[in-house]
Design an enzyme around this catalytic site. Structure first.
Site, PDB file in Angstrom:
ATOM      1  N   THR A 265      63.166  36.535  21.281  1.00  0.00           N
ATOM      2  CA  THR A 265      63.280  35.303  20.980  1.00  0.00           C
ATOM      3  C   THR A 265      64.146  35.365  20.135  1.00  0.00           C
ATOM      4  OG1 THR A 265      61.117  35.168  19.859  1.00  0.00           O
ATOM      5  CG2 THR A 265      61.157  34.382  22.235  1.00  0.00           C
TER       6      THR A 265
ATOM      7  N   THR B  58      64.578  34.052  16.701  1.00  0.00           N
ATOM      8  CA  THR B  58      64.312  34.150  15.352  1.00  0.00           C
ATOM      9  C   THR B  58      63.597  35.798  15.216  1.00  0.00           C
ATOM     10  OG1 THR B  58      64.085  31.913  14.498  1.00  0.00           O
ATOM     11  CG2 THR B  58      63.002  33.409  13.161  1.00  0.00           C
ATOM     12  N   CYS B  59      62.913  35.921  16.149  1.00  0.00           N
ATOM     13  CA  CYS B  59      62.142  37.159  16.081  1.00  0.00           C
ATOM     14  C   CYS B  59      63.126  38.534  16.109  1.00  0.00           C
ATOM     15  CB  CYS B  59      61.057  37.378  17.350  1.00  0.00           C
ATOM     16  SG  CYS B  59      59.930  35.994  17.253  1.00  0.00           S
ATOM     17  N   SER B  60      64.313  38.136  16.905  1.00  0.00           N
ATOM     18  CA  SER B  60      65.331  39.342  17.248  1.00  0.00           C
ATOM     19  C   SER B  60      66.319  39.397  16.220  1.00  0.00           C
ATOM     20  CB  SER B  60      65.789  39.087  18.849  1.00  0.00           C
ATOM     21  OG  SER B  60      64.922  39.343  19.584  1.00  0.00           O
TER      22      SER B  60
ATOM     23  N   VAL C 245      62.464  41.180  13.253  1.00  0.00           N
ATOM     24  CA  VAL C 245      62.545  42.509  13.339  1.00  0.00           C
ATOM     25  C   VAL C 245      63.605  43.213  12.184  1.00  0.00           C
ATOM     26  CG1 VAL C 245      62.872  44.540  14.787  1.00  0.00           C
ATOM     27  CG2 VAL C 245      61.271  42.590  15.543  1.00  0.00           C
TER      28      VAL C 245
END
Length: 165
Positions: free
Chosen positions: A51, A53-55, A59
């Site tokens: 997704t 923001t996550c990617s 992370v």
């Protein structure tokens, strides 16, 4: 909801570190409580693999700061999401973090629910997910906890956690 001073709840998480011809090998089932024993862990949770923001932010920030965290006494960094272990392994490989950060799947949201950090995104077509947060866990006990406001990425990133170590 989990708070500072609480013991990390036990739940079954899944992890795969090896790949076959096309996809990850079947994930191992692991006990969150057992994994945390005797270790100093930075754990960050997020809504979903692959997704935006996550990617793009969450992370990569932890990966870039991994060595600094280890110099400050962190044994492991965990990325946990309500995804299965296969997806988490593929995402870890895509992020070039496989074997560096532990990508632990919480496929049935058991861990998210026991933490009190589940988030219902059914209306958005994503089902039950995990809220965005970070925490420092020492020998199974929560020492720092940072919960994001909905739709934000301000307090759970690696820079904030690094400052707290």
């Amino acid at each position: 909801m989990i708070t500072i001073g609480d013991t990390l709840p036990d739940a079954t998480l899944s992890e795969s570190l090896e790949f076959g011809d096309a996809c990850p090998l079947p994930p191992q089932k692991l006990s969150a409580a057992e994994l945390a024993k005797g270790k100093r862990i930075v754990l960050f949770g997020l809504p979903g693999a692959f997704t935006p923001t996550c990617s793009a932010k969450h992370v990569p920030g932890y990966l870039a700061n991994l060595d600094l965290m280890k110099k400050k006494g962190i044994d492991e960094v965990w990325c946990v999401s309500v995804n299965d272990g296969f997806v988490m392994a593929a995402w870890a490989r895509d992020e070039k973090a496989l074997g560096k950060i532990r990508f632990l799947g919480d496929g049935s949201a058991e861990f998210a629910k026991k933490l009190g950090l589940e988030k219902d995104l059914t209306a958005a077509g994503m089902g039950m997910r995990m809220q965005r947060f970070s925490m420092l866990v020492e020998d199974g006990v929560v020492k720092k906890f940072n919960l994001e406001a909905p739709g934000k990425f301000e307090v759970s990133g690696a820079d904030k956690m690094l400052a707290q170590l």
